[in-house]
Design a protein around this motif. Structure first.
Motif, PDB file in Angstrom:
ATOM      1  N   HIS A 218      -9.527  -3.788   2.822  1.00 51.29           N
ATOM      2  CA  HIS A 218      -8.985  -3.930   1.452  1.00 51.29           C
ATOM      3  C   HIS A 218      -9.746  -3.078   0.441  1.00 51.29           C
ATOM      4  CE1 HIS A 218      -6.894  -5.940  -1.865  1.00 51.29           C
ATOM      5  NE2 HIS A 218      -8.063  -5.951  -2.482  1.00 51.29           N
ATOM      6  N   ARG A 219     -11.058  -3.124   0.493  1.00 51.34           N
ATOM      7  CA  ARG A 219     -11.866  -2.376  -0.475  1.00 51.34           C
ATOM      8  C   ARG A 219     -11.661  -0.876  -0.319  1.00 51.34           C
ATOM      9  NH1 ARG A 219     -17.829  -1.389  -0.603  1.00 51.34           N
ATOM     10  NH2 ARG A 219     -18.420  -1.100  -2.789  1.00 51.34           N
ATOM     11  N   SER A 220     -11.628  -0.413   0.922  1.00 46.74           N
ATOM     12  CA  SER A 220     -11.436   1.019   1.176  1.00 46.74           C
ATOM     13  C   SER A 220     -10.043   1.472   0.765  1.00 46.74           C
ATOM     14  CB  SER A 220     -11.660   1.319   2.670  1.00 46.74           C
ATOM     15  OG  SER A 220     -12.980   1.021   3.049  1.00 46.74           O
TER      16      SER A 220
ATOM     17  N   TRP B 256       0.830  -1.208   0.000  1.00 50.24           N
ATOM     18  CA  TRP B 256       0.000   0.000   0.000  1.00 50.24           C
ATOM     19  C   TRP B 256       0.865   1.258   0.000  1.00 50.24           C
ATOM     20  CZ3 TRP B 256      -4.501  -0.937  -1.617  1.00 50.24           C
ATOM     21  CH2 TRP B 256      -5.201  -2.086  -1.241  1.00 50.24           C
TER      22      TRP B 256
ATOM     23  N   ALA C 258     -14.290   6.589  -3.949  1.00 50.45           N
ATOM     24  CA  ALA C 258     -14.350   6.164  -2.551  1.00 50.45           C
ATOM     25  C   ALA C 258     -15.377   6.996  -1.784  1.00 50.45           C
ATOM     26  CB  ALA C 258     -12.967   6.290  -1.905  1.00 50.45           C
TER      27      ALA C 258
ATOM     28  N   THR D  37      -3.081  -8.539  -4.261  1.00 51.17           N
ATOM     29  CA  THR D  37      -2.784  -9.700  -3.419  1.00 51.17           C
ATOM     30  C   THR D  37      -1.538 -10.447  -3.897  1.00 51.17           C
ATOM     31  OG1 THR D  37      -4.373 -10.975  -4.749  1.00 51.17           O
ATOM     32  CG2 THR D  37      -5.160 -10.030  -2.669  1.00 51.17           C
TER      33      THR D  37
ATOM     34  N   LEU E 239     -17.004   5.023   1.369  1.00 50.98           N
ATOM     35  CA  LEU E 239     -15.922   4.245   1.970  1.00 50.98           C
ATOM     36  C   LEU E 239     -15.034   5.062   2.901  1.00 50.98           C
ATOM     37  CD1 LEU E 239     -14.890   2.083  -1.132  1.00 50.98           C
ATOM     38  CD2 LEU E 239     -16.265   1.421   0.840  1.00 50.98           C
TER      39      LEU E 239
ATOM     40  N   THR F 210      -8.139   0.111  -1.504  1.00 50.51           N
ATOM     41  CA  THR F 210      -8.035   0.070  -2.968  1.00 50.51           C
ATOM     42  C   THR F 210      -8.676   1.309  -3.588  1.00 50.51           C
ATOM     43  OG1 THR F 210      -8.117  -2.354  -2.935  1.00 50.51           O
ATOM     44  CG2 THR F 210      -8.559  -1.271  -5.032  1.00 50.51           C
ATOM     45  N   ALA F 211      -9.867   1.649  -3.120  1.00 50.76           N
ATOM     46  CA  ALA F 211     -10.547   2.843  -3.639  1.00 50.76           C
ATOM     47  C   ALA F 211      -9.756   4.102  -3.318  1.00 50.76           C
ATOM     48  CB  ALA F 211     -11.954   2.940  -3.051  1.00 50.76           C
TER      49      ALA F 211
ATOM     50  N   LEU G 107     -18.920   5.939  -2.915  1.00 50.95           N
ATOM     51  CA  LEU G 107     -19.328   4.641  -2.370  1.00 50.95           C
ATOM     52  C   LEU G 107     -19.454   4.647  -0.855  1.00 50.95           C
ATOM     53  CD1 LEU G 107     -17.074   2.295  -4.566  1.00 50.95           C
ATOM     54  CD2 LEU G 107     -19.531   2.739  -4.821  1.00 50.95           C
TER      55      LEU G 107
END
Length: 283
Positions: free
Chosen positions: A153-155, A33, A166, A219, A171, A157-158, A169
């Motif tokens: 992970h989703r947050s 990240w 983000a 990943t 996030l 990534t956005a 959505l």
């Protein structure tokens, strides 16, 4: 082959290997990240910003990890708070905090003549002196980092690729950024006892950057980065054992060398692919 196995028959080298594997896994997850978001300067500033806390802890007899955690926490809060200012860019605020914390640490150190040895350990680490308690701490850190990275992970990534999306959505990118900064802080605090603050930055950045040459899936990048970090640990310990070099520095140097090797092999692969159509056409 015997020279490959002899070092790892010694108990403290075995503990160093386990510590290196755990640190490599933690740094692979967080470092991915850091590299993708371009947070390398923050990582460097965080690693040096721990000096005041470690210095005070050493002088007062408090556990160094507590001092490092408090100092790194202050640094992280400062970056988050000042980062909300629209008049100052993020790198400016990080630079100011970095210099301020480092200067404070040097001032504190300058008042203690007996701190030289501890300062050396703080900067360069001592992976061969890792104890069972350190291994437990690293294992817990890996568990915490893994769970947070999985849940967020989703947050993350956005936040990395599309901040506006983000927001759309729901996030909460600001919270995601704060959590990610917390992961960087936790990783550096937990790892500095192994390779030191100057060298943990190498394990945090080099394996993840090297993995980018071979994958675009987040990943997969983390997995490859972990494997490269483990390879750097093994190579570093072997070289350190046979050549008598500093183990932590050798591990970090091996990680950086693996990055340049990956860059070179990636260049060769792209060059070969570009030449392949020309060879087929000539046939």
């Amino acid at each position: 082959m015997e020279w490959l196995l002899i070092p790892f028959e010694v108990s403290f080298v075995q503990r160093a290997l386990v510590a290196g594997v755990l640190v490599s896994a933690v740094c692979a997850v967080v470092g991915t990240w850091v590299v993708l978001r371009g947070m390398a300067f923050i990582g460097d500033a965080m690693s040096h910003g721990m000096l005041p806390g470690v210095a005070i802890a050493s002088l007062t007899g408090v556990n160094l990890l507590i001092g490092a955690a408090i100092s790194a926490g202050v640094m992280a809060l400062g970056v988050t708070a000042l980062g909300r200012s629209r008049r100052l860019s993020e790198d400016t605020t990080i630079g100011l905090l970095f210099v301020g914390m480092l200067a404070s640490g040097v001032i504190i150190v300058s008042h203690s003549r007996s701190f030289a040895v501890d300062l050396t350990g703080f900067l360069f680490g001592d992976v061969l002196a890792v104890g069972s308690g350190d291994l437990v701490g690293l294992a817990i850190t890996l568990l915490v980092v893994g769970v947070v990275a999985l849940v967020g992970h989703r947050s993350f990534t956005a936040l990395t690729f599309d901040v506006r999306k983000a927001h759309t959505l729901g996030l909460r990118p600001r919270l995601a950024n704060a959590v990610l900064l917390g992961l960087v802080t936790l990783t550096i605090v937990a790892s500095f006892r192994v390779v030191g603050t100057l060298l943990v930055f190498g394990l945090l950045i080099a394996p993840a950057a090297a993995a980018l040459f071979w994958s675009r899936r987040i990943t997969t990048i983390m997995l490859v980065a972990a494997l490269l970090g483990i390879a750097a640990t093994v190579v570093g310990l072997l070289v350190s054992w046979h050549w008598g070099t500093a183990a932590g520095a050798t591990i970090a140097a091996a990680a950086v060398l693996l990055f340049f090797l990956s860059a070179f092999l990636s260049f060769v692969r792209q060059r070969f692919r570009s030449l392949t159509p020309e060879i087929e056409c000539s046939r």
